[in-house]
Design a protein around this motif. Sequence first.
Motif, PDB file in Angstrom:
ATOM      1  N   ALA A  27      -0.735  -1.495   4.252  1.00 32.35           N
ATOM      2  CA  ALA A  27       0.634  -0.982   4.236  1.00 32.35           C
ATOM      3  C   ALA A  27       0.718   0.435   4.787  1.00 32.35           C
ATOM      4  O   ALA A  27      -0.092   1.297   4.452  1.00 32.35           O
ATOM      5  CB  ALA A  27       1.162  -1.016   2.809  1.00 32.35           C
ATOM      6  N   THR A  28       1.700   0.646   5.659  1.00 26.78           N
ATOM      7  CA  THR A  28       1.988   1.976   6.172  1.00 26.78           C
ATOM      8  C   THR A  28       3.480   2.238   6.009  1.00 26.78           C
ATOM      9  O   THR A  28       4.263   1.310   5.787  1.00 26.78           O
ATOM     10  CB  THR A  28       1.628   2.099   7.671  1.00 26.78           C
ATOM     11  OG1 THR A  28       2.351   1.078   8.383  1.00 26.78           O
ATOM     12  CG2 THR A  28       0.150   1.915   7.905  1.00 26.78           C
ATOM     13  N   GLN A  78       4.723   7.714   2.027  1.00 31.95           N
ATOM     14  CA  GLN A  78       3.336   7.361   1.766  1.00 31.95           C
ATOM     15  C   GLN A  78       2.993   7.559   0.290  1.00 31.95           C
ATOM     16  O   GLN A  78       3.654   8.332  -0.399  1.00 31.95           O
ATOM     17  CB  GLN A  78       2.400   8.212   2.634  1.00 31.95           C
ATOM     18  CG  GLN A  78       2.353   9.687   2.256  1.00 31.95           C
ATOM     19  CD  GLN A  78       1.529  10.493   3.241  1.00 31.95           C
ATOM     20  OE1 GLN A  78       2.007  10.914   4.281  1.00 31.95           O
ATOM     21  NE2 GLN A  78       0.267  10.704   2.899  1.00 31.95           N
ATOM     22  N   GLY A  79       1.996   6.857  -0.188  1.00 32.80           N
ATOM     23  CA  GLY A  79       1.594   6.992  -1.588  1.00 32.80           C
ATOM     24  C   GLY A  79       1.522   5.646  -2.290  1.00 32.80           C
ATOM     25  O   GLY A  79       1.411   4.604  -1.643  1.00 32.80           O
ATOM     26  N   ASP A  80       1.577   5.704  -3.621  1.00 33.32           N
ATOM     27  CA  ASP A  80       1.396   4.498  -4.435  1.00 33.32           C
ATOM     28  C   ASP A  80       2.737   3.855  -4.776  1.00 33.32           C
ATOM     29  O   ASP A  80       3.626   4.513  -5.305  1.00 33.32           O
ATOM     30  CB  ASP A  80       0.660   4.853  -5.733  1.00 33.32           C
ATOM     31  CG  ASP A  80      -0.720   5.422  -5.463  1.00 33.32           C
ATOM     32  OD1 ASP A  80      -1.307   5.069  -4.403  1.00 33.32           O
ATOM     33  OD2 ASP A  80      -1.205   6.218  -6.273  1.00 33.32           O
ATOM     34  N   TRP A  81       2.835   2.562  -4.479  1.00 31.98           N
ATOM     35  CA  TRP A  81       4.076   1.820  -4.725  1.00 31.98           C
ATOM     36  C   TRP A  81       3.839   0.701  -5.727  1.00 31.98           C
ATOM     37  O   TRP A  81       2.732   0.161  -5.833  1.00 31.98           O
ATOM     38  CB  TRP A  81       4.598   1.212  -3.412  1.00 31.98           C
ATOM     39  CG  TRP A  81       5.209   2.218  -2.488  1.00 31.98           C
ATOM     40  CD1 TRP A  81       4.544   3.115  -1.703  1.00 31.98           C
ATOM     41  CD2 TRP A  81       6.600   2.448  -2.258  1.00 31.98           C
ATOM     42  NE1 TRP A  81       5.439   3.881  -0.996  1.00 31.98           N
ATOM     43  CE2 TRP A  81       6.708   3.491  -1.311  1.00 31.98           C
ATOM     44  CE3 TRP A  81       7.779   1.867  -2.750  1.00 31.98           C
ATOM     45  CZ2 TRP A  81       7.948   3.967  -0.854  1.00 31.98           C
ATOM     46  CZ3 TRP A  81       9.004   2.334  -2.295  1.00 31.98           C
ATOM     47  CH2 TRP A  81       9.081   3.380  -1.361  1.00 31.98           C
ATOM     48  N   VAL A  82       4.919   0.370  -6.430  1.00 34.64           N
ATOM     49  CA  VAL A  82       4.922  -0.769  -7.349  1.00 34.64           C
ATOM     50  C   VAL A  82       6.088  -1.663  -6.960  1.00 34.64           C
ATOM     51  O   VAL A  82       7.236  -1.221  -6.949  1.00 34.64           O
ATOM     52  CB  VAL A  82       5.066  -0.303  -8.812  1.00 34.64           C
ATOM     53  CG1 VAL A  82       5.232  -1.506  -9.735  1.00 34.64           C
ATOM     54  CG2 VAL A  82       3.860   0.527  -9.239  1.00 34.64           C
ATOM     55  N   GLY A 124      -1.724   3.436  -2.230  1.00 34.03           N
ATOM     56  CA  GLY A 124      -2.177   4.094  -1.016  1.00 34.03           C
ATOM     57  C   GLY A 124      -1.506   3.655   0.266  1.00 34.03           C
ATOM     58  O   GLY A 124      -2.183   3.401   1.270  1.00 34.03           O
ATOM     59  N   VAL A 125      -0.164   3.579   0.247  1.00 36.22           N
ATOM     60  CA  VAL A 125       0.555   3.313   1.510  1.00 36.22           C
ATOM     61  C   VAL A 125       0.346   4.538   2.425  1.00 36.22           C
ATOM     62  O   VAL A 125       0.570   5.674   2.015  1.00 36.22           O
ATOM     63  CB  VAL A 125       2.052   3.076   1.234  1.00 36.22           C
ATOM     64  CG1 VAL A 125       2.824   2.973   2.537  1.00 36.22           C
ATOM     65  CG2 VAL A 125       2.228   1.812   0.389  1.00 36.22           C
ATOM     66  N   ARG A 126      -0.110   4.259   3.643  1.00 31.84           N
ATOM     67  CA  ARG A 126      -0.498   5.343   4.531  1.00 31.84           C
ATOM     68  C   ARG A 126       0.678   5.834   5.365  1.00 31.84           C
ATOM     69  O   ARG A 126       1.672   5.114   5.523  1.00 31.84           O
ATOM     70  CB  ARG A 126      -1.634   4.877   5.453  1.00 31.84           C
ATOM     71  CG  ARG A 126      -2.906   4.556   4.673  1.00 31.84           C
ATOM     72  CD  ARG A 126      -3.979   4.052   5.590  1.00 31.84           C
ATOM     73  NE  ARG A 126      -3.540   2.873   6.347  1.00 31.84           N
ATOM     74  CZ  ARG A 126      -4.236   2.310   7.315  1.00 31.84           C
ATOM     75  NH1 ARG A 126      -5.406   2.815   7.668  1.00 31.84           N
ATOM     76  NH2 ARG A 126      -3.780   1.251   7.934  1.00 31.84           N
ATOM     77  N   GLY A 147       3.056   6.546   8.437  1.00 31.74           N
ATOM     78  CA  GLY A 147       3.342   5.677   9.577  1.00 31.74           C
ATOM     79  C   GLY A 147       3.148   6.400  10.898  1.00 31.74           C
ATOM     80  O   GLY A 147       2.659   7.524  10.948  1.00 31.74           O
ATOM     81  N   GLY A 148       3.529   5.718  11.983  1.00 28.54           N
ATOM     82  CA  GLY A 148       3.478   6.326  13.307  1.00 28.54           C
ATOM     83  C   GLY A 148       2.092   6.422  13.893  1.00 28.54           C
ATOM     84  O   GLY A 148       1.870   7.074  14.904  1.00 28.54           O
ATOM     85  N   VAL A 149       1.112   5.770  13.271  1.00 27.68           N
ATOM     86  CA  VAL A 149      -0.260   5.830  13.770  1.00 27.68           C
ATOM     87  C   VAL A 149      -0.468   4.802  14.880  1.00 27.68           C
ATOM     88  O   VAL A 149      -1.227   5.019  15.810  1.00 27.68           O
ATOM     89  CB  VAL A 149      -1.276   5.579  12.617  1.00 27.68           C
ATOM     90  CG1 VAL A 149      -2.705   5.692  13.122  1.00 27.68           C
ATOM     91  CG2 VAL A 149      -1.030   6.583  11.495  1.00 27.68           C
ATOM     92  N   ARG A 150       0.292   3.698  14.793  1.00 23.08           N
ATOM     93  CA  ARG A 150       0.070   2.603  15.742  1.00 23.08           C
ATOM     94  C   ARG A 150       0.425   2.998  17.155  1.00 23.08           C
ATOM     95  O   ARG A 150       1.421   3.438  17.493  1.00 23.08           O
ATOM     96  CB  ARG A 150       0.856   1.356  15.323  1.00 23.08           C
ATOM     97  CG  ARG A 150       0.086   0.583  14.278  1.00 23.08           C
ATOM     98  CD  ARG A 150       0.878  -0.582  13.786  1.00 23.08           C
ATOM     99  NE  ARG A 150       1.880  -0.162  12.792  1.00 23.08           N
ATOM    100  CZ  ARG A 150       2.755  -0.986  12.243  1.00 23.08           C
ATOM    101  NH1 ARG A 150       2.796  -2.228  12.583  1.00 23.08           N
ATOM    102  NH2 ARG A 150       3.603  -0.549  11.346  1.00 23.08           N
TER     103      ARG A 150
END
Length: 148
Positions: free
Chosen positions: A58-59, A116-120, A141-143, A145-148
Amino acid sequence: MPVEPLARRKTPALRGAANAVTVVLAVASFSLLACGRGGGGTGGSDLDFSSTLAPAAATVGPATLTVRLREAGRAVTGAAVRLEAHMSHPGMAPVMADATERTPGVYDISFHFTMQGDWVLLVSAALPNGRRVERRVDIPGVRPGGVR
Ligand SMILES: [Cu+2]
């Protein structure tokens, strides 16, 4: 004659014990509902809930949670499936989304990880037969975005 007062004294004590048992049962069933994570059933053991997230890593950005519902071995069609996505820290409004049924018993929920961060992810499903299912899916740990 002394038998009657004794019997009267006993009755409230027995009632108290019965009440204590009721409270314990109520607390136990509440905690089952409160943490409905994992494979355990909240509404019955014949209901099968599974979910997958895409992209799997997840990003920040768009994501799709696919939920599969089966009851007694059959696909559950026509359920109202909703998502409430929370972050683990306070002060942030949850992300809400409704599912669309892609194929019988398979529901896609499109939403956005907005940070970014921890999601529930809290998924609720209202079945046509009146049953209601809730499941919690942790996405740590959702990272960024924009890395792709
Ligand atoms: Cu946040």
